[in-house]
Motif scaffolding. Sequence first.
Motif, mmCIF file in Angstrom:
data_model
loop_
_atom_site.group_PDB
_atom_site.id
_atom_site.type_symbol
_atom_site.label_atom_id
_atom_site.label_comp_id
_atom_site.label_asym_id
_atom_site.label_seq_id
_atom_site.Cartn_x
_atom_site.Cartn_y
_atom_site.Cartn_z
ATOM 1 N N SER A 207 43.211 46.596 61.838
ATOM 2 C CA SER A 207 41.903 46.532 61.174
ATOM 3 C C SER A 207 40.751 46.690 62.154
ATOM 4 O O SER A 207 39.623 47.006 61.758
ATOM 5 N N GLY A 208 41.017 46.499 63.451
ATOM 6 C CA GLY A 208 39.978 46.646 64.458
ATOM 7 C C GLY A 208 39.820 48.056 64.984
ATOM 8 O O GLY A 208 39.093 48.282 65.958
ATOM 9 N N VAL A 209 40.483 49.007 64.334
ATOM 10 C CA VAL A 209 40.442 50.413 64.747
ATOM 11 C C VAL A 209 39.886 51.256 63.612
ATOM 12 O O VAL A 209 40.103 50.963 62.432
ATOM 13 N N ILE A 210 39.159 52.296 63.968
ATOM 14 C CA ILE A 210 38.689 53.293 63.001
ATOM 15 C C ILE A 210 39.112 54.662 63.526
ATOM 16 O O ILE A 210 39.031 54.921 64.728
ATOM 17 N N CYS A 211 39.599 55.528 62.641
ATOM 18 C CA CYS A 211 40.108 56.838 63.055
ATOM 19 C C CYS A 211 39.342 57.978 62.400
ATOM 20 O O CYS A 211 38.793 57.829 61.300
ATOM 21 N N VAL A 212 39.351 59.113 63.071
ATOM 22 C CA VAL A 212 38.779 60.329 62.514
ATOM 23 C C VAL A 212 39.832 61.432 62.545
ATOM 24 O O VAL A 212 40.737 61.420 63.389
ATOM 25 N N ALA A 213 39.707 62.361 61.628
ATOM 26 C CA ALA A 213 40.603 63.516 61.606
ATOM 27 C C ALA A 213 40.173 64.502 62.682
ATOM 28 O O ALA A 213 38.989 64.641 62.990
ATOM 29 N N SER A 214 41.141 65.182 63.257
ATOM 30 C CA SER A 214 40.876 66.250 64.203
ATOM 31 C C SER A 214 41.354 67.553 63.578
ATOM 32 O O SER A 214 42.543 67.720 63.312
ATOM 33 N N THR A 215 40.431 68.460 63.321
ATOM 34 C CA THR A 215 40.774 69.752 62.742
ATOM 35 C C THR A 215 40.166 70.857 63.600
ATOM 36 O O THR A 215 39.177 70.649 64.303
ATOM 37 N N ASN A 216 40.781 72.023 63.546
ATOM 38 C CA ASN A 216 40.305 73.166 64.330
ATOM 39 C C ASN A 216 40.172 72.822 65.815
ATOM 40 O O ASN A 216 39.255 73.286 66.493
ATOM 41 N N GLY A 223 37.359 61.858 79.262
ATOM 42 C CA GLY A 223 36.153 61.176 79.723
ATOM 43 C C GLY A 223 35.201 60.738 78.657
ATOM 44 O O GLY A 223 34.192 60.110 78.936
ATOM 45 N N ASP A 224 35.499 61.049 77.416
ATOM 46 C CA ASP A 224 34.661 60.569 76.311
ATOM 47 C C ASP A 224 34.892 59.086 76.046
ATOM 48 O O ASP A 224 34.177 58.477 75.244
ATOM 49 N N SER A 225 35.844 58.490 76.701
ATOM 50 C CA SER A 225 36.155 57.079 76.527
ATOM 51 C C SER A 225 34.906 56.218 76.567
ATOM 52 O O SER A 225 34.045 56.384 77.427
ATOM 53 N N GLY A 226 34.852 55.272 75.650
ATOM 54 C CA GLY A 226 33.746 54.326 75.633
ATOM 55 C C GLY A 226 32.495 54.824 74.956
ATOM 56 O O GLY A 226 31.557 54.057 74.720
ATOM 57 N N GLY A 227 32.454 56.119 74.639
ATOM 58 C CA GLY A 227 31.273 56.698 74.035
ATOM 59 C C GLY A 227 31.144 56.385 72.557
ATOM 60 O O GLY A 227 32.027 55.779 71.948
ATOM 61 N N PRO A 228 30.043 56.816 71.947
ATOM 62 C CA PRO A 228 29.727 56.422 70.578
ATOM 63 C C PRO A 228 30.345 57.288 69.486
ATOM 64 O O PRO A 228 30.535 58.488 69.651
ATOM 65 N N VAL A 238 33.716 52.965 69.057
ATOM 66 C CA VAL A 238 33.702 53.149 70.505
ATOM 67 C C VAL A 238 34.955 53.945 70.864
ATOM 68 O O VAL A 238 36.079 53.514 70.576
ATOM 69 N N THR A 239 34.796 55.101 71.474
ATOM 70 C CA THR A 239 35.912 56.008 71.732
ATOM 71 C C THR A 239 37.025 55.308 72.508
ATOM 72 O O THR A 239 36.804 54.771 73.590
ATOM 73 N N ALA A 253 41.944 60.893 66.142
ATOM 74 C CA ALA A 253 41.404 60.202 67.316
ATOM 75 C C ALA A 253 41.006 58.795 66.890
ATOM 76 O O ALA A 253 40.550 58.584 65.761
ATOM 77 N N GLY A 254 41.186 57.829 67.785
ATOM 78 C CA GLY A 254 40.939 56.440 67.455
ATOM 79 C C GLY A 254 39.752 55.846 68.195
ATOM 80 O O GLY A 254 39.475 56.201 69.347
ATOM 81 N N PHE A 255 39.081 54.927 67.536
ATOM 82 C CA PHE A 255 37.908 54.248 68.069
ATOM 83 C C PHE A 255 38.019 52.758 67.796
ATOM 84 O O PHE A 255 38.612 52.343 66.795
#
Length: 273
Positions: A207-216, A223-228, A238-239, A253-255
Motif C-alpha cells: 500500500s506504500g507504493v504507487i506504480c505507473v505503466a510504461s508504454t512505448n 539516476g531518476d531515483s528520488g525524483g518527483p 518518489v521515484t 515503474a514504482g514510486f
Amino acid sequence: MKVFVVVILAIATVSAGVLPQVDTPVHPRDLVDAPSIEGRITNGNKAASNQFPYQVGLAFKNSAGSWWCGGSIIANTWVLTAAHCTNGASSVTIYYGSTLRTSAKLKKKVSKSKFVQHASYKAATLQNDISLIKTPSVKFTAAINKITLPSIASSNSSFAGQTAIASGWGTTSDYDSSVTSYLQYAELQVISNAVCQQTYGSSIVTSGVICVASTNKRSTCQGDSGGPLALNGKLIGVTSFVSALGCEKNKPAGFTRVTSHLDWIKTKSAVFY
C-alpha cells in the motif's frame, strides 16, 4: 542522473494470490556491470526552463564514490528524496533551478547529519524508500519553488487511471552510455497496485507504493531515483524502482506513495499537507 534504484521482479507468495516472479530486487549500485552514477528518463521530453521549479538534482558522495539522484523541494528548508539515495552517503550537493544539469541557479552542500532517512527503510523489499534532507533556507523564485504535498483527504485515492508527470536528468535509452544535459520528463498513467503486483509481487507492491505503466519504452530509470511524480501540481510519488530487465522493457515503474507517508513527513519536518 545518477544512481538509482532499480529493482525487481520480486517473489510473492502463493498465499498472497500473486504468481512467483523470476527476478529478485536489486539496487543498481549493487550491480557489478551497472554504471556507477548513470540515470535516465527513457524516451522522455525536454523540459522548458522553469517548468519544474520544485525539481532538484542531488550529487551524493561517500568515501567510495558518488552518485546522482533527484529530489523535490517541499519547503524552503526541506527536500524530499528516496532512502536508497541517502543510504550510505556522507554528503550531498543540491542543485537548485537547473534545466541544464550542470548549470544550477544555486548550489548548497549539506552533510549526512541533515539526512532524515526513514527508520524502517528496507533495501530488500524497497519498503519505506523515502528520506528528507534539511537544507539551508532558499529564496523561492520562478526557477526555484516548492511542490505542494497531497491532502490527507486524498490518502484513500489510488490515483489509478490518472496521468502524472515524472521528471529527471539522464540518458534517453537503455543503450546510451552518457547522461543527457537537459532535464527530461514523461507523462505516465498511474495503474492500480493489483495490476502492478502481477509484475513485481505483493511483497514489493504494498500500500506504500504507487506504480505507473510504461508504454512505448517511456519510463523512469537509474539516476531518476528520488525524483518527483506529480499530479495536478501535487507530489504523489518518489521515484523508487523499475524492472531489472531494463527501463525500456515496458514494465511498470514504482514510486514511494507520498500519501502513505504524510504523517511521517509532518513529524520529521513540520511541513504540513
